[in-house]
Design a protein around this motif. Sequence first.
Motif, PDB file in Angstrom:
ATOM      1  N   LEU A   9     -32.874   8.006 -36.705  1.00  0.00           N
ATOM      2  CA  LEU A   9     -34.003   8.054 -35.788  1.00  0.00           C
ATOM      3  C   LEU A   9     -35.232   8.440 -36.578  1.00  0.00           C
ATOM      4  CD1 LEU A   9     -34.544   8.992 -32.338  1.00  0.00           C
ATOM      5  CD2 LEU A   9     -35.400  10.747 -33.840  1.00  0.00           C
ATOM      6  N   THR A  26     -29.664   8.287 -24.975  1.00  0.00           N
ATOM      7  CA  THR A  26     -29.273   9.657 -25.335  1.00  0.00           C
ATOM      8  C   THR A  26     -29.052   9.726 -26.828  1.00  0.00           C
ATOM      9  OG1 THR A  26     -26.931   9.215 -24.905  1.00  0.00           O
ATOM     10  CG2 THR A  26     -28.218  10.126 -23.096  1.00  0.00           C
ATOM     11  N   PHE A  27     -29.460  10.865 -27.432  1.00  0.00           N
ATOM     12  CA  PHE A  27     -29.346  11.075 -28.885  1.00  0.00           C
ATOM     13  C   PHE A  27     -28.589  12.372 -29.148  1.00  0.00           C
ATOM     14  CE2 PHE A  27     -33.589   9.653 -27.725  1.00  0.00           C
ATOM     15  CZ  PHE A  27     -33.725   8.487 -28.444  1.00  0.00           C
ATOM     16  N   ARG A  28     -27.799  12.365 -30.195  1.00  0.00           N
ATOM     17  CA  ARG A  28     -27.158  13.597 -30.663  1.00  0.00           C
ATOM     18  C   ARG A  28     -27.265  13.607 -32.178  1.00  0.00           C
ATOM     19  NH1 ARG A  28     -21.769  12.973 -29.193  1.00  0.00           N
ATOM     20  NH2 ARG A  28     -22.480  13.444 -27.093  1.00  0.00           N
ATOM     21  N   ASP A  29     -27.809  14.704 -32.726  1.00  0.00           N
ATOM     22  CA  ASP A  29     -27.937  14.765 -34.188  1.00  0.00           C
ATOM     23  C   ASP A  29     -26.739  15.455 -34.803  1.00  0.00           C
ATOM     24  OD1 ASP A  29     -28.511  17.318 -33.302  1.00  0.00           O
ATOM     25  OD2 ASP A  29     -30.316  17.541 -34.508  1.00  0.00           O
ATOM     26  N   ASP A  83     -28.022  17.150 -25.633  1.00  0.00           N
ATOM     27  CA  ASP A  83     -28.404  15.866 -26.223  1.00  0.00           C
ATOM     28  C   ASP A  83     -29.826  15.525 -25.796  1.00  0.00           C
ATOM     29  OD1 ASP A  83     -25.812  15.743 -27.104  1.00  0.00           O
ATOM     30  OD2 ASP A  83     -25.198  14.130 -25.769  1.00  0.00           O
ATOM     31  N   VAL A 118     -28.506  10.263 -36.369  1.00  0.00           N
ATOM     32  CA  VAL A 118     -28.107  10.498 -34.976  1.00  0.00           C
ATOM     33  C   VAL A 118     -26.993   9.553 -34.551  1.00  0.00           C
ATOM     34  CG1 VAL A 118     -30.370  11.361 -34.230  1.00  0.00           C
ATOM     35  CG2 VAL A 118     -29.859   8.919 -34.037  1.00  0.00           C
ATOM     36  N   HIS A 119     -26.309   9.982 -33.520  1.00  0.00           N
ATOM     37  CA  HIS A 119     -25.448   9.104 -32.727  1.00  0.00           C
ATOM     38  C   HIS A 119     -26.260   8.879 -31.460  1.00  0.00           C
ATOM     39  CE1 HIS A 119     -21.788   9.920 -35.101  1.00  0.00           C
ATOM     40  NE2 HIS A 119     -22.333  11.103 -35.264  1.00  0.00           N
ATOM     41  N   PHE A 120     -26.334   7.661 -30.974  1.00  0.00           N
ATOM     42  CA  PHE A 120     -27.074   7.446 -29.743  1.00  0.00           C
ATOM     43  C   PHE A 120     -26.408   6.386 -28.897  1.00  0.00           C
ATOM     44  CE2 PHE A 120     -29.004   3.939 -32.013  1.00  0.00           C
ATOM     45  CZ  PHE A 120     -29.401   3.037 -31.041  1.00  0.00           C
ATOM     46  N   LEU A 129     -36.194  16.371 -31.162  1.00  0.00           N
ATOM     47  CA  LEU A 129     -35.832  15.292 -32.083  1.00  0.00           C
ATOM     48  C   LEU A 129     -37.014  14.368 -32.381  1.00  0.00           C
ATOM     49  CD1 LEU A 129     -32.301  14.315 -30.765  1.00  0.00           C
ATOM     50  CD2 LEU A 129     -32.832  15.184 -33.045  1.00  0.00           C
ATOM     51  N   LEU A 152     -35.085   3.312 -34.167  1.00  0.00           N
ATOM     52  CA  LEU A 152     -33.673   3.558 -34.443  1.00  0.00           C
ATOM     53  C   LEU A 152     -33.141   2.411 -35.296  1.00  0.00           C
ATOM     54  CD1 LEU A 152     -32.719   4.765 -30.910  1.00  0.00           C
ATOM     55  CD2 LEU A 152     -32.371   6.084 -32.990  1.00  0.00           C
ATOM     56  N   ALA A 182     -34.806  16.029 -26.568  1.00  0.00           N
ATOM     57  CA  ALA A 182     -35.442  14.823 -27.116  1.00  0.00           C
ATOM     58  C   ALA A 182     -36.824  15.160 -27.674  1.00  0.00           C
ATOM     59  CB  ALA A 182     -35.545  13.744 -26.039  1.00  0.00           C
TER      60      ALA A 182
END
Length: 173
Positions: free
Chosen positions: A141, A170-173, A72, A151-153, A93, A112, A90
């Motif tokens: 994002l 924290t970010f997750r694509d 992440d 993303v989920h963040f 991203l 965001l 990051a």
Amino acid sequence: MKVYLMPFTARAGSCFEGPAEEDPALVEPALLDELAPGGDCVLRRLGLRRQAEQQLLVEQKKAVITLASIADGVVTTDRDGNITYVNPAAEDLLGAEASALNGMHLYDALELKSETTGERLLDIDQAADWEREMEFEDAVLTARSGQRTAVHFSVASIQQGSRQSGSVITFRD
């Protein structure tokens, strides 16, 4: 000029009774003046300090390696919202290297927003008031480059004692 002092074994009744250090201690010449009776205490304290510094360095390296290995994206900020750390995920991203992002205000590096409403989701100034981590699943994002990624963040306040010292995002694509 630095002086290397070789390992020693303390005298019975001194401040430390135990085995000699394995490595020589590096001592500034000015400290040699303190090596009067009981000077072995100074040497022992220097050895213990050096061991503590080495252990701290090892722990810092472990933390950096761990953060760099997380899949992440991780960004930390100080309490003013300025970026203090960016891990490699990051960087990908955000489309920029950590060296270019460090010190930059978070809002200058990314945006965001809700994918559905277009409303800004991250208000870094309010993070200090949050009692728990906030998670967002429906987000887009937008990096400085203009690249948009779904993303989920999550964002959480970094606490030092009772004081908020920054935020971690924290970010997750």
